[in-house]
Design a protein around this motif. Structure first.
Motif, PDB file in Angstrom:
ATOM      1  N   SER A 115       6.687 -67.662   3.901  1.00  0.00           N
ATOM      2  CA  SER A 115       6.173 -67.974   5.232  1.00  0.00           C
ATOM      3  C   SER A 115       4.852 -68.706   5.140  1.00  0.00           C
ATOM      4  O   SER A 115       4.107 -68.548   4.172  1.00  0.00           O
ATOM      5  N   GLU A 170       9.209 -62.576   6.130  1.00  0.00           N
ATOM      6  CA  GLU A 170       9.385 -63.487   5.010  1.00  0.00           C
ATOM      7  C   GLU A 170       8.135 -63.576   4.139  1.00  0.00           C
ATOM      8  O   GLU A 170       7.027 -63.721   4.631  1.00  0.00           O
ATOM      9  N   MET A 217       4.698 -68.628  13.156  1.00  0.00           N
ATOM     10  CA  MET A 217       5.168 -68.191  11.848  1.00  0.00           C
ATOM     11  C   MET A 217       6.184 -69.214  11.382  1.00  0.00           C
ATOM     12  O   MET A 217       7.174 -69.456  12.066  1.00  0.00           O
ATOM     13  N   TRP A 271       8.855 -70.144   8.774  1.00  0.00           N
ATOM     14  CA  TRP A 271       9.686 -69.554   7.715  1.00  0.00           C
ATOM     15  C   TRP A 271      10.119 -70.665   6.773  1.00  0.00           C
ATOM     16  O   TRP A 271      10.816 -71.595   7.167  1.00  0.00           O
TER      17      TRP A 271
END
Ligand code: ADP
Length: 515
Positions: free
Chosen positions: A277, A364, A425, A427
């Motif tokens: 991440s 993640e 966020m 990923w």
């Protein structure tokens, strides 16, 4: 007022009353809910639409496939539409509520059997009401060396619901769209089909070989309203010999492309073992604290103030997190390579094992999540503003530095325009990057509700037009999202729908598909 304050579109109160009586005969009166106060949890949403606009007319909870088949016959007779949920959490995307007001919710929570766990193949055959926590406990009770691959709300959600929405987890089976094998599906006409190798008598590979023979149809039952999935084969992750995490801090906004490109190279080469991440600086603050505890103003926190806040707290503009698997020797070699590669890009810090405690166990690139630990920690971020409002915007970019930078800058600018902060966020996979950007707002404040609604619209529209389409979206936006993907695809979806569900009883409006 009729006996039913909310009715399905186009169904008279009398026809609905007959349908409810017939549903009650099938599943038992105690498993049919029509009382407004008991329906309340099913219309409780976090998204920026009034609860009444997504209110279901009723809920029913069958216990078996034959009951579902009988329910479908009643739905076809009275043209009653149903919206299927497995555990109905889908937080920030619509929860348990239907895409269209008045749909009856088919809640599959009572169908919660773990039918089989295969100790050799690391797979499980389960029903929709099974949660990740239930599956984890089942595995642990049998001392099997497997992890479940759960998403952030793992303890409380179902592998089937999550997979059907193309969710993600954090171990090697993390792309759920590609870590299941075999479905059992009830179609609108009551037929029960099995996908993959499942139709064969004495089938020996239903949970092992996904493709089967002929057109691959499993994908058609994900993010769709083409069937009710009643069983699925889920892959489990064999426990690894060991695992270690690393964290890279970048101090400047402009550092993002390098972080992305370095991560991609290492992930494609297999040096980084699973998706990781990249979190924006403010996200790190948002995990721990309510905004009002460090900023008293209204609207988005100005950029310079964000920079100053991060600096005061020793937080980066970007935090990269990743995990490597293997024994001591293997992880040491991988981590050395990773450290060298990131250090060449001029970060503030490369840490092996993050013990800063800044980020909770959450997803993640986090060691606990990557080793099968389940937690609801990630949802601490919902308190950032307070007032119960959150919507996730989920666009996808290719995993290329300049694309990701374009998407992040665009998202931040749009959020700011509507008075929201950029908490994002990213990923990082091998070839693509999924962004999860939160709009956090107070649902009790009409101005914030409107701003959040309009902001979501702008995010969807503008990022899609720039080539960053969403891979999942909130129930109130499904028609528009389908429009963004163009008329040809939509018309193809409609043709299938008309052929297999001519009365349109299964989840009208799901993914923008209507008859
Ligand atoms: P979770 O609680 O795991 O987040 P949900 O039960 O809310 O998942 O399901 C997410 C979405 O997937 C639902 O809104 C519905 O559209 C679809 N869905 C869930 N379960 C089924 C199922 N068994 N068959 C068909 N569609 C389903």
């Amino acid at each position: 007022m009729t006996q039913f304050p909310v009715l399905p579109a186009g169904v008279s109160a009398a026809a609905f009353a007959r349908a409810v009586a017939e549903f009650s005969e099938i599943v038992g009166r105690e498993h049919v809910i029509t009382e407004p106060e008991k329906l309340a949890p099913y219309r409780k949403v976090y998204i920026a639409v009034p609860e009444d606009s997504v209110a279901p007319s009723a809920v029913m909870m069958p216990a078996s496939v034959p009951e579902i088949q009988k329910i479908l016959a009643v739905c076809n007779k009275h043209r009653v539409p149903i919206w299927t949920i497995s555990t109905g959490r889908n937080i920030g995307m619509g929860s348990a509520a239907p895409a269209m007001r008045g749909e009856v919710i088919l809640d599959l929570r009572r169908m919660n059997r773990i039918i089989e766990v295969d100790p050799d193949l690391a797979s499980a055959l389960i029903e929709p009401g099974v949660t990740y926590l239930q599956l984890k406990n089942h595995i642990e009770e049998r001392n099997l060396p497997f992890w479940v691959d759960a998403p952030s709300p793992g303890p409380i959600v179902s592998p089937i619901g999550n997979t059907l929405e193309r969710g993600h987890g954090y171990t090697t089976n993390q792309d759920h769209m590609y870590s299941f094998s075999g479905m059992e599906v009830v179609l609108a006409n009551g037929d029960v089909i099995r996908t993959g190798m499942g139709p064969l008598p004495n089938c020996k590979s239903w949970q092992a070989f996904r493709s089967g023979y002929g057109p691959y149809i499993d994908g058609m039952f994900t993010q769709s309203n083409f069937g009710i999935v009643t069983k699925m084969g889920i892959w489990l992750t064999p426990v690894t010999e060991g695992a270690k995490s690393f964290v890279v801090y970048y101090g400047k906004r402009e550092d993002l492309p390098q972080a992305v490109d370095t991560f991609r190279r290492l992930r494609l080469a297999g040096t980084i073992s699973v998706s990781g991440s990249i979190l924006s600086g403010l996200t790190l603050l948002g995990f721990g604290q309510r905004r009002s505890s460090f900023y008293a103003g209204t609207g988005a926190i100005p950029r310079e103030e964000v920079d100053a806040l991060l600096q005061q707290r020793g937080l980066p503009q970007w935090r990269v997190g990743g995990v490597v698997y293997g024994d001591e020797e293997e992880t040491a070699i991988k981590l050395r390579k990773i450290k060298r590669a990131f250090e060449a890009t001029g970060p503030t810090q490369v840490l092996i094992e993050d013990s800063s405690g800044v980020v909770p166990s959450w997803g993640e690139g986090d060691l606990a999540s990557a080793t099968g630990h389940l937690s609801l920690d990630a949802f601490r971020i919902l308190n950032f503003i307070g007032g119960g409002g959150v919507m996730w915007h989920m666009p996808v970019s290719a995993m290329k530095g300049h694309y990701v930078e374009q998407l992040c800058t665009m998202s931040e600018d749009i959020l700011r325009r509507f008075g929201f902060d950029y908490l994002s966020m990213n990923w990082c996979n091998d070839r693509d990057m999924h962004q999860t950007t939160g709009i956090f707002f107070d649902r009790t404040d009409p101005a914030q509700m409107r701003a959040a609604h309009d902001c979501y619209d702008a995010l969807m529209q503008e990022t899609s037009m720039a080539g960053f389409g969403n891979y999942r979206c909130s129930i109130h936006y499904m028609d528009k999202a389908a429009e963004l993907f163009g008329p040809e695809l939509r018309s193809f979806h409609r043709s299938i729908k008309r052929a297999i569900d001519p009365n349109g009883i299964l989840a009208p409006g799901k993914s923008g598909i209507h008859i």
